[in-house]
Design an enzyme around this catalytic site. Structure first.
Site, short mmCIF file in Angstrom:
data_model
loop_
_atom_site.label_atom_id
_atom_site.label_comp_id
_atom_site.label_asym_id
_atom_site.label_seq_id
_atom_site.Cartn_x
_atom_site.Cartn_y
_atom_site.Cartn_z
N LYS A 198 17.61 2.67 -1.41
CA LYS A 198 18.38 1.76 -0.55
C LYS A 198 17.61 0.44 -0.38
O LYS A 198 16.59 0.39 0.29
CB LYS A 198 18.62 2.36 0.84
CG LYS A 198 19.71 1.55 1.56
CD LYS A 198 19.73 1.71 3.05
CE LYS A 198 18.79 0.78 3.78
NZ LYS A 198 19.09 -0.66 3.64
N GLU A 273 4.69 2.66 4.34
CA GLU A 273 3.88 1.44 4.22
C GLU A 273 4.45 0.47 5.22
O GLU A 273 5.57 -0.03 5.04
CB GLU A 273 3.94 0.95 2.77
CG GLU A 273 2.80 0.03 2.42
CD GLU A 273 3.22 -1.41 2.51
OE1 GLU A 273 3.05 -1.98 3.62
OE2 GLU A 273 3.72 -1.95 1.52
N CYS A 307 3.53 -8.01 4.34
CA CYS A 307 2.93 -7.06 5.29
C CYS A 307 1.41 -7.20 5.34
O CYS A 307 0.81 -6.95 6.37
CB CYS A 307 3.36 -5.64 4.96
SG CYS A 307 3.16 -5.27 3.22
N GLU A 405 2.80 -8.61 14.90
CA GLU A 405 3.12 -9.08 13.55
C GLU A 405 4.26 -10.09 13.64
O GLU A 405 5.35 -9.78 14.11
CB GLU A 405 3.55 -7.89 12.68
CG GLU A 405 3.78 -8.30 11.24
CD GLU A 405 4.12 -7.13 10.33
OE1 GLU A 405 4.92 -6.27 10.75
OE2 GLU A 405 3.60 -7.08 9.21
P1 ADP Z 1 12.50 -5.73 8.83
O1 ADP Z 1 12.33 -5.68 10.32
O2 ADP Z 1 11.43 -6.46 8.14
O3 ADP Z 1 13.88 -6.09 8.36
P2 ADP Z 1 12.98 -2.94 8.70
O4 ADP Z 1 11.93 -1.94 8.91
O5 ADP Z 1 13.99 -3.14 9.77
O6 ADP Z 1 12.23 -4.28 8.34
O7 ADP Z 1 13.78 -2.67 7.35
C1 ADP Z 1 13.22 -2.19 6.17
C2 ADP Z 1 14.20 -1.27 5.50
O8 ADP Z 1 14.47 -0.18 6.37
C3 ADP Z 1 15.56 -1.89 5.19
O9 ADP Z 1 16.05 -1.36 3.96
C4 ADP Z 1 16.41 -1.41 6.35
O10 ADP Z 1 17.79 -1.34 6.05
C5 ADP Z 1 15.86 -0.02 6.57
N1 ADP Z 1 16.08 0.52 7.92
C6 ADP Z 1 16.21 -0.16 9.09
N2 ADP Z 1 16.43 0.69 10.10
C7 ADP Z 1 16.44 1.95 9.58
C8 ADP Z 1 16.60 3.26 10.12
N3 ADP Z 1 16.80 3.46 11.42
N4 ADP Z 1 16.52 4.32 9.28
C9 ADP Z 1 16.29 4.14 7.96
N5 ADP Z 1 16.14 2.92 7.40
C10 ADP Z 1 16.21 1.83 8.18
#
Ligand code: ADP
Length: 503
Positions: A198, A273, A307, A405
């Site tokens: 994804k 990560e 990161c 961050e």
């Molecule tokens: P950022 O804050 O940098 O956008 P995220 O950690 O929110 O980073 O997102 C990184 C990835 O995790 C994206 O592919 C996002 O769609 C996915 N993501 C966000 N929330 C969830 C969740 N609750 N469960 C699984 N994947 C998630």
């Protein structure tokens, strides 16, 4: 903008038409069992060009039902498909073919990355080259994943097999929308797993372009499945799915925590990560010119949306003013603008949300009493998520801008007295992804490499990543190491076999 952002429309002079045609031809659907399909619920979402705020295109919005279909396809491919019985040599050929296609379409892929993510085209080109390298590196591993024989009772023979885990869910962020695909998919396939990937909702296009290339490479159906969609729906469905054997995630620490909890449903393997607030320590005996250039790159590359960005720059007192002055000059010399222009050295942030977040921290820093030496405000552009490269001086380790961050082009300059003070301040963080030290004193460099609590330490350089070497975090920057042979361990498990000799 000289280059129209919209991908619809006909060829026009002054723009890279091959790249736009490539972008137009990327399927905007889900890749499941080797076929492109709309989301079962019919949902779609826009992806935005952050340099213009215009809609680039619309892609399928997958949810839990689509994840389920993808997992079934991946399971079938793993258990019964041709993938389940091909030789390691054949797996290597697929990985090499993918690398070759990535290289063949390097220019078009770089454009896709820049249009969807906003990073300068020069950085996007570099990302594409690194992506191919990761596939080549793991192609080499397919034939070297070995078990062992172990000394046992003379009447017994014991050996181990290293076997793939099965179906791997992989959730990636938007800051390296193609390289993160490589870090996740290449080792998983090298080990014989199948994948449900994804991409981030902000940058689905590079992953979809990659999906198209896997089909062109002839990868058997169901080996790589791609579900575009949102985190709380599609992402969470991967994390909690009971027929996924492993989840690999790169993203924020808060989402990492949620994924770990959801993965407990079937005790799937987890590697995370996560975030960072990496210290970059400059001693007064360092080569200042190199230290300034390396530190600027360490915090400003990819608009600081990295990161392992060196966001806390610790400078020994004697050279603090000179370093601050020089870094300010570099920041002021950065060309902020259209990321498709070759001369641009900084593009927009990836999204509206990220833009507001970083602008918020620029306010916080000023309210906390830090001194703005460069930037500190939005870019002069009338459209797009541009933030000026920012240098904050007089930062103290307990300020929010030094603890949280930011994920933007914001450097915090903090003075230190001596080695002990530097290590104490550097390690005073919940994170532990990376650290750097600039010094001509080899004893000090080696001592600090040990004392810094981080998964990677750079000495007299910053940000070097190479598929040969593991990358990952200490503390709340996550666990598990990607790249290197460590990724082979992440995507395999040992099986012990005992044979009893019979008379
Ligand atoms: P950022 O804050 O940098 O956008 P995220 O950690 O929110 O980073 O997102 C990184 C990835 O995790 C994206 O592919 C996002 O769609 C996915 N993501 C966000 N929330 C969830 C969740 N609750 N469960 C699984 N994947 C998630």
């Amino acid at each position: 903008m000289e280059t129209p952002a919209k991908i619809e429309g006909t060829a026009a002079p002054g723009r890279n038409n091959r790249a736009f045609e490539f972008l137009r031809d990327i399927p905007k659907q889900l890749l499941i069992a080797g076929k492109w399909a709309p989301a079962q619920a019919g949902g779609t979402f826009h992806t935005i060009n952050p340099a213009t705020e215009e809609v680039l295109t619309t892609v399928a919005e997958g949810d839990a039902r689509d994840v389920d279909a993808a997992v079934k396809a991946a399971r079938e491919a793993f258990e019964n498909g041709p993938w389940s019985h091909i030789t390691p040599h054949q797996r290597a050929k697929y990985l090499l073919k993918i690398a070759e296609l990535v290289q063949k379409h390097a220019d078009e892929l770089a454009h896709v990355i820049t249009l969807d993510n906003g990073k300068p085209i020069s950085e996007a080109r570099n990302e594409v080259a690194r992506t191919a390298e990761v596939f080549i590196y793991y192609a080499g591993w397919t034939t070297k994943i070995c078990g062992e024989t172990n000394p046992s009772d003379p009447s017994l023979f014991n050996y181990t097999l290293r076997e793939p885990l099965g179906v791997c869910g992989q959730i990636i962020p938007w800051n390296g929308p193609l390289s993160m695909v490589a870090w996740k998919v290449a080792p998983a396939l090298a080990c014989g797993n199948t994948v449900v990937l994804k991409p981030a909702e902000q940058t689905p296009l590079p992953a979809l372009a990659f999906g198209k290339l896997t089909l062109e490479a002839g990868l058997p159906a169901g080996v790589v499945n791609i579900i575009t969609g949102f985190g709380p729906t599609a992402g969470a469905a991967i994390a909690r799915h009971r027929d996924i054997d492993k989840v690999a995630f790169t993203g924020s620490t808060s989402v990492g925590r949620e994924i770990l909890q959801a993965a407990a449903s079937n005790l799937k393997r987890v590697s995370l990560e996560l975030g960072g607030k990496s210290p970059n320590i400059i001693f007064d005996d360092a080569n200042l010119e190199l230290a300034v250039a390396g530190s600027a790159m360490g915090i400003f590359r990819n608009q600081g949306q990295v990161c392992c960005a060196g966001s806390r720059i610790f400078i020994q007192q004697k050279i603090y003013d000179e370093f601050a002055e020089r870094l300010t000059q570099v920041a002021s010399g950065i060309t902020l603008g259209d990321p498709l222009q070759p001369g641009t050295t900084m593009g927009p942030l990836v999204s509206d949300e990220q833009y507001e977040r970083v602008l918020g921290y620029l306010n916080v820093g000023q309210q906390e009493g830090a001194c703005v030496r460069a930037g500190g405000e939005r870019g002069p552009q009338s459209r797009g998520y541009f933030v000026a490269p920012t240098v904050f001086a007089d930062v103290k380790s307990d300020m929010r801008i030094a603890r949280e961050e930011i994920f933007g082009p914001v450097a915090s300059l903090i003075p230190f007295r001596d080695e002990t003070d530097a290590v104490l301040q550097a390690n005073d963080t919940i994170y532990g992804l990376a650290a750097a030290v600039w010094t001509r004193n080899v004893n000090r460099a080696l001592a600090l490499a040990r004392r810094l609590r981080a998964g990677t330490v750079w000495i007299n350089c910053y940000g070097i990543l190479d598929p040969i070497s593991p990358f990952g975090g200490y503390k709340q920057s996550g666990f598990g190491r990607e790249l290197g042979k460590d990724s082979i361990e992440l995507y395999t498990q040992p099986k012990s076999v005992f044979i009893k000799f019979q008379k």
